[in-house]
Enzyme design. Structure first.
Site, PDB file in Angstrom:
ATOM      1  CG  ASN A   9     -62.996 -63.946  12.706  1.00  0.00           C
ATOM      2  OD1 ASN A   9     -61.777 -63.905  12.843  1.00  0.00           O
ATOM      3  ND2 ASN A   9     -63.834 -63.895  13.711  1.00  0.00           N
ATOM      4  CG  HIS A  12     -59.269 -68.334  12.334  1.00  0.00           C
ATOM      5  ND1 HIS A  12     -59.540 -69.233  13.338  1.00  0.00           N
ATOM      6  CD2 HIS A  12     -60.416 -67.657  12.115  1.00  0.00           C
ATOM      7  CE1 HIS A  12     -60.810 -69.112  13.701  1.00  0.00           C
ATOM      8  NE2 HIS A  12     -61.364 -68.156  12.973  1.00  0.00           N
ATOM      9  CG  HIS A  45     -62.601 -61.596  19.623  1.00  0.00           C
ATOM     10  ND1 HIS A  45     -63.168 -62.782  20.037  1.00  0.00           N
ATOM     11  CD2 HIS A  45     -62.623 -60.774  20.700  1.00  0.00           C
ATOM     12  CE1 HIS A  45     -63.505 -62.678  21.317  1.00  0.00           C
ATOM     13  NE2 HIS A  45     -63.181 -61.476  21.742  1.00  0.00           N
ATOM     14  NE  ARG A  47     -60.036 -64.883  23.470  1.00  0.00           N
ATOM     15  CZ  ARG A  47     -61.138 -65.635  23.590  1.00  0.00           C
ATOM     16  NH1 ARG A  47     -61.853 -65.960  22.534  1.00  0.00           N
ATOM     17  NH2 ARG A  47     -61.505 -66.107  24.767  1.00  0.00           N
ATOM     18  NE  ARG A  51     -57.311 -67.247  23.606  1.00  0.00           N
ATOM     19  CZ  ARG A  51     -58.301 -68.065  23.969  1.00  0.00           C
ATOM     20  NH1 ARG A  51     -58.857 -68.863  23.093  1.00  0.00           N
ATOM     21  NH2 ARG A  51     -58.716 -68.096  25.215  1.00  0.00           N
ATOM     22  CD  GLU A  72     -65.983 -61.458  16.675  1.00  0.00           C
ATOM     23  OE1 GLU A  72     -65.322 -62.142  17.480  1.00  0.00           O
ATOM     24  OE2 GLU A  72     -66.435 -61.924  15.636  1.00  0.00           O
ATOM     25  CB  THR A 103     -66.852 -66.715  21.010  1.00  0.00           C
ATOM     26  OG1 THR A 103     -65.728 -65.915  20.683  1.00  0.00           O
ATOM     27  CG2 THR A 103     -67.815 -65.926  21.862  1.00  0.00           C
ATOM     28  CD  GLU A 153     -71.810 -62.458  14.500  1.00  0.00           C
ATOM     29  OE1 GLU A 153     -71.295 -61.318  14.554  1.00  0.00           O
ATOM     30  OE2 GLU A 153     -71.171 -63.488  14.191  1.00  0.00           O
ATOM     31  CG  HIS A 216     -69.058 -69.677  16.678  1.00  0.00           C
ATOM     32  ND1 HIS A 216     -68.789 -71.009  16.893  1.00  0.00           N
ATOM     33  CD2 HIS A 216     -68.078 -68.997  17.310  1.00  0.00           C
ATOM     34  CE1 HIS A 216     -67.705 -71.111  17.642  1.00  0.00           C
ATOM     35  NE2 HIS A 216     -67.253 -69.906  17.905  1.00  0.00           N
TER      36      HIS A 216
HETATM   37  N1  PXP Z   1     -68.843 -64.288  14.875  1.00  0.00           N
HETATM   38  C1  PXP Z   1     -68.387 -64.150  16.144  1.00  0.00           C
HETATM   39  C2  PXP Z   1     -69.072 -63.168  17.035  1.00  0.00           C
HETATM   40  C3  PXP Z   1     -67.274 -64.889  16.598  1.00  0.00           C
HETATM   41  O1  PXP Z   1     -66.835 -64.735  17.853  1.00  0.00           O
HETATM   42  C4  PXP Z   1     -66.638 -65.770  15.705  1.00  0.00           C
HETATM   43  C5  PXP Z   1     -65.447 -66.564  16.167  1.00  0.00           C
HETATM   44  O2  PXP Z   1     -64.364 -65.749  16.390  1.00  0.00           O
HETATM   45  C6  PXP Z   1     -67.127 -65.866  14.388  1.00  0.00           C
HETATM   46  C7  PXP Z   1     -68.245 -65.136  14.005  1.00  0.00           C
HETATM   47  C8  PXP Z   1     -66.488 -66.748  13.362  1.00  0.00           C
HETATM   48  O3  PXP Z   1     -66.553 -68.080  13.771  1.00  0.00           O
HETATM   49  P1  PXP Z   1     -65.776 -69.187  12.933  1.00  0.00           P
HETATM   50  O4  PXP Z   1     -64.316 -68.903  13.067  1.00  0.00           O
HETATM   51  O5  PXP Z   1     -66.200 -70.454  13.598  1.00  0.00           O
HETATM   52  O6  PXP Z   1     -66.233 -69.080  11.522  1.00  0.00           O
END
Ligand code: PXP
Length: 263
Positions: A9, A12, A45, A47, A51, A72, A103, A153, A216
C-alpha cells in the site's frame, strides 16, 4: 515454497507528499521500487477527501504499473463512477469517515447491504472484481458472499493493536490505545480470541468460495501469525513497510546530501 501475495500500500508516500503540498516523494518512483522489489500487487485508496492519493495518481499508477492494482474505495457514488471508468484490476470496498486517521473497522455489510449490493453490481458491470474489507466474523463472511463479492479482506486492526499493546512498549507511550489498556493476561486472552476469529472467518470464507486477503496494522513482528493461516492468500501492508524504509534508507540519504555539501 508457496508465499502469500504481498500487496504494498503506497498511500503513505502520498501522505508525505501532501503534507508539504509538493511533488516529492514521487509516487511513481514508489511504484517502480515496490515492483522491482518483489511486491505482487499495488494497493491504493482513493479517498473521498483526497487527503493522499489524487485522481491523477490513480490514472498514472494504472497506466504505468507492471503489477495488478487493487483500488480501495468507499461506496460513495461519485467515487464509484470514477473507479468504474478507470477499471483497476480489483476494487476493495472500505468504510470511510472524514474524521478518521485511517480505515477504522470493516464495512458494515448489514446496515449498508443495499448500497454495497448496488456498488458491487456497478463494479461488476464494468468487469471489476470486488473485495469487501470486513471485520472477521462468520456472519460477515456469509453476508459478503450473499452480496456477490468475489473476495473478502479481513480487517486485522484489532489483532494488530492487541499484539502491539502486548508485545511492544506501546502502552507506555503517548500512543497507547486507551480502550485496550488491559492487564497483560487479558491482552493475551483477547489476542488469542482475535486470532481465532480471523482463522475461523478465513476458513469459512474459503468454504463459501470467497478468496481471502487480510490487512491493516500488520508489521514485521505480527505478520508471522497471518502467514500461517493457509486460507489467506494475500496481505495488504502499508504503514510498516513505508516506516521501515525511512530507516533502511536514511543513512544513504544523509550520506548523499553530505557529499553534495563538499566544496
Ligand atoms: N487494507 C486496507 C483495506 C486498508 O484500508 C489499509 C490501510 O489503508 C491497509 C490494508 C494497509 O494498512 P496498514 O497501512 O496499516 O498496513
Amino acid at each position: 515454497m508457496k508465499t502469500i501475495k504481498l500487496g504494498v500500500n503506497i498511500d503513505h508516500i502520498a501522505v508525505l507528499r501532501e503534507a508539504r503540498e509538493v511533488n516529492d516523494p514521487d509516487i511513481l518512483q514508489a511504484l517502480y521500487v515496490a515492483c522491482e522489489s518483489g511486491a505482487d500487487q499495488i494497493t491504493i485508496h482513493l479517498r473521498e477527501d483526497r487527503r493522499h492519493i489524487q485522481d491523477s495518481d490513480v490514472e498514472n499508477i494504472l497506466h504505468f504499473s507492471k503489477l495488478p492494482v487493487n483500488l480501495e474505495c468507499s461506496i460513495n457514488k461519485e467515487i464509484l463512477n470514477i473507479i468504474s471508468n478507470l477499471k483497476p484490476h480489483r476494487a476493495t470496498l472500505v468504510p470511510e469517515k472524514r474524521e478518521e486517521v485511517t480505515t477504522e473497522g470493516g464495512l458494515d455489510v448489514f446496515h449498508y447491504e443495499n448500497e454495497i449490493a448496488y456498488a458491487i453490481e456497478q463494479l461488476h458491470d464494468s468487469l471489476i472484481p470486488v473485495s469487501l474489507f470486513v471485520d472477521p466474523s462468520i456472519e460477515a463472511m456469509e453476508q459478503s458472499k450473499k452480496l456477490g463479492a468475489e473476495m473478502v479482506e479481513l480487517h486485522t486492526g484489532l489483532f494488530s493493536n492487541l499484539f502491539n499493546m502486548l508485545h511492544s512498549s506501546l502502552p507506555y507511550s503517548n500512543h497507547s490505545i486507551k480502550e485496550l489498556e488491559f492487564p497483560r493476561y487479558e491482552l493475551s486472552e483477547r489476542l488469542e480470541d482475535a486470532l481465532h476469529q480471523i482463522k475461523l472467518s478465513a476458513q469459512y470464507a474459503k468454504k463459501l468460495g470467497l478468496e481471502v486477503a487480510a490487512g491493516h496494522g500488520l508489521n514485521y513482528h505480527n505478520i508471522d501469525e497471518m502467514v500461517h493461516i493457509s486460507e489467506i492468500t494475500e496481505l495488504n501492508i502499508g504503514q510498516s513497510i513505508i516506516a521501515r524504509s525511512v530507516f533502511t534508507g536514511l543513512s544513504q540519504a544523509v550520506q548523499e546530501m553530505k557529499k553534495l555539501t563538499a566544496r
